[in-house]
Write a protein that holds these residues in place. Structure first.
Motif, mmCIF file in Angstrom:
data_model
loop_
_atom_site.group_PDB
_atom_site.id
_atom_site.type_symbol
_atom_site.label_atom_id
_atom_site.label_comp_id
_atom_site.label_asym_id
_atom_site.label_seq_id
_atom_site.Cartn_x
_atom_site.Cartn_y
_atom_site.Cartn_z
ATOM 1 N N ASN A 144 0.826 -1.217 0.000
ATOM 2 C CA ASN A 144 0.000 0.000 0.000
ATOM 3 C C ASN A 144 0.854 1.259 0.000
ATOM 4 N N SER A 145 1.945 1.242 0.755
ATOM 5 C CA SER A 145 2.847 2.402 0.794
ATOM 6 C C SER A 145 3.455 2.656 -0.582
ATOM 7 N N LEU A 146 3.916 1.585 -1.249
ATOM 8 C CA LEU A 146 4.495 1.729 -2.580
ATOM 9 C C LEU A 146 3.458 2.252 -3.558
ATOM 10 N N LEU A 147 2.249 1.683 -3.502
ATOM 11 C CA LEU A 147 1.176 2.124 -4.386
ATOM 12 C C LEU A 147 0.904 3.612 -4.167
ATOM 13 N N ASN A 148 0.946 4.048 -2.922
ATOM 14 C CA ASN A 148 0.676 5.441 -2.580
ATOM 15 C C ASN A 148 1.613 6.396 -3.322
ATOM 16 N N TYR A 149 2.928 6.147 -3.287
ATOM 17 C CA TYR A 149 3.814 7.115 -3.941
ATOM 18 C C TYR A 149 4.131 6.768 -5.392
ATOM 19 N N LEU A 150 4.078 5.480 -5.786
ATOM 20 C CA LEU A 150 4.380 5.135 -7.173
ATOM 21 C C LEU A 150 3.175 5.308 -8.099
ATOM 22 N N SER A 151 2.032 5.698 -7.540
ATOM 23 C CA SER A 151 0.879 6.043 -8.376
ATOM 24 C C SER A 151 0.892 7.536 -8.712
ATOM 25 N N ASP A 152 1.840 8.273 -8.130
ATOM 26 C CA ASP A 152 1.983 9.707 -8.356
ATOM 27 C C ASP A 152 2.794 9.945 -9.634
ATOM 28 N N GLU A 153 2.156 10.604 -10.595
ATOM 29 C CA GLU A 153 2.785 10.864 -11.892
ATOM 30 C C GLU A 153 4.133 11.572 -11.769
ATOM 31 N N GLU A 154 4.230 12.518 -10.829
ATOM 32 C CA GLU A 154 5.487 13.262 -10.668
ATOM 33 C C GLU A 154 6.599 12.380 -10.120
ATOM 34 N N VAL A 155 6.268 11.453 -9.227
ATOM 35 C CA VAL A 155 7.273 10.570 -8.631
ATOM 36 C C VAL A 155 7.850 9.622 -9.683
ATOM 37 N N VAL A 156 6.998 9.088 -10.561
ATOM 38 C CA VAL A 156 7.466 8.095 -11.544
ATOM 39 C C VAL A 156 7.871 8.719 -12.879
ATOM 40 N N LYS A 157 7.843 10.035 -12.963
ATOM 41 C CA LYS A 157 8.126 10.725 -14.224
ATOM 42 C C LYS A 157 9.420 10.246 -14.886
ATOM 43 N N TYR A 158 10.473 10.018 -14.096
ATOM 44 C CA TYR A 158 11.766 9.585 -14.633
ATOM 45 C C TYR A 158 12.120 8.163 -14.196
ATOM 46 N N TYR A 159 11.122 7.415 -13.739
ATOM 47 C CA TYR A 159 11.349 6.074 -13.205
ATOM 48 C C TYR A 159 11.241 5.003 -14.288
ATOM 49 N N GLY A 160 10.726 5.375 -15.457
ATOM 50 C CA GLY A 160 10.642 4.429 -16.559
ATOM 51 C C GLY A 160 9.421 3.519 -16.511
ATOM 52 N N VAL A 161 8.421 3.907 -15.707
ATOM 53 C CA VAL A 161 7.175 3.132 -15.638
ATOM 54 C C VAL A 161 5.993 4.089 -15.660
ATOM 55 N N GLU A 162 4.840 3.552 -16.003
ATOM 56 C CA GLU A 162 3.599 4.324 -15.904
ATOM 57 C C GLU A 162 3.211 4.381 -14.424
ATOM 58 N N PRO A 163 2.455 5.404 -14.002
ATOM 59 C CA PRO A 163 1.996 5.441 -12.608
ATOM 60 C C PRO A 163 1.246 4.149 -12.263
ATOM 61 N N PHE A 164 1.513 3.638 -11.069
ATOM 62 C CA PHE A 164 0.864 2.406 -10.627
ATOM 63 C C PHE A 164 -0.627 2.656 -10.460
ATOM 64 N N LYS A 165 -1.412 1.651 -10.810
ATOM 65 C CA LYS A 165 -2.866 1.774 -10.735
ATOM 66 C C LYS A 165 -3.497 0.811 -9.736
#
Length: 189
Positions: free
Chosen positions: A27-48
């Motif tokens: 749940n914690s990972l989903l919380n921040y990795l669903s944020d478009e700004e956080v994953v902008k340079y992470y090479g993945v789409e925001p988590f859903k």
């Protein structure tokens, strides 16, 4: 400070505990990795979904099992909730080389937390994992990550053109490196 907890090293800094990420942290990972700004340079789409987070945690475990990487969850000492992660991937043991990666929940940006975490794992990588070279591959628009690694002594070596294909596009990446002797010198100065 590093503590060996069985097979996964627990790292502690002034404000942080870097620990293994478990399914309970999904749940914690989903919380921040669903944020478009956080994953902008992470090479993945925001988590859903929680499934996306569980897949990420499975990847952390697989790189550790395959000895190609290790990923720590970043937690504040007083809270224990995972607010980001950092670690090594693409370990090439015969060349004593690895790449570093990190991301942090947007609520924690600008507090020096990522730099504190990354500095801890760099020290661990050179002292306990026998690395000679740690690389950081960073997209040119990702200025905050560039500043962070430069602050820690990384040198920009050049631009890798169209180096990765992620999220439907080719990305240029700056190649940064930090050598063990550079890190040792900076600690002793």
């Amino acid at each position: 400070m590093a503590t060996d907890t069985g097979t996964f090293p627990l790292l502690e800094t002034k404000r942080l505990v870097l620990r293994k990420v478990t399914k309970e942290d999904a749940n914690s990972l989903l919380n921040y990795l669903s944020d478009e700004e956080v994953v902008k340079y992470y090479g993945v789409e925001p988590f859903k979904s929680l499934g996306d987070a569980l897949d990420e945690i499975s990847w952390y475990q697989s790189i550790q099992d395959n000895k190609t990487g290790i990923r720590w969850g970043i937690t504040l000492k007083e809270q224990g909730t995972v607010i980001g992660s950092c670690g090594f991937h693409n370990i090439v043991s015969q060349h004593f080389r690895t790449e570093i990666g990190f991301e942090l929940s947007k609520e924690q940006w600008g507090k020096g937390i990522a730099a504190e975490a990354v500095e801890a794992i760099i020290g661990y990588g050179f002292e306990h994992m026998n690395f000679q070279r740690i690389e950081a591959l960073i997209e040119p628009p990702n200025l905050s990550s560039q500043k962070l690694v430069e602050k820690l002594g990384f040198i920009r070596e050049g631009l890798l053109r169209n180096y990765e294909f992620t999220c439907g596009k080719f990305d240029d990446l700056y190649m940064y490196s930090l050598l063990k002797q550079d890190f040792d010198e900076s600690k002793n100065s």
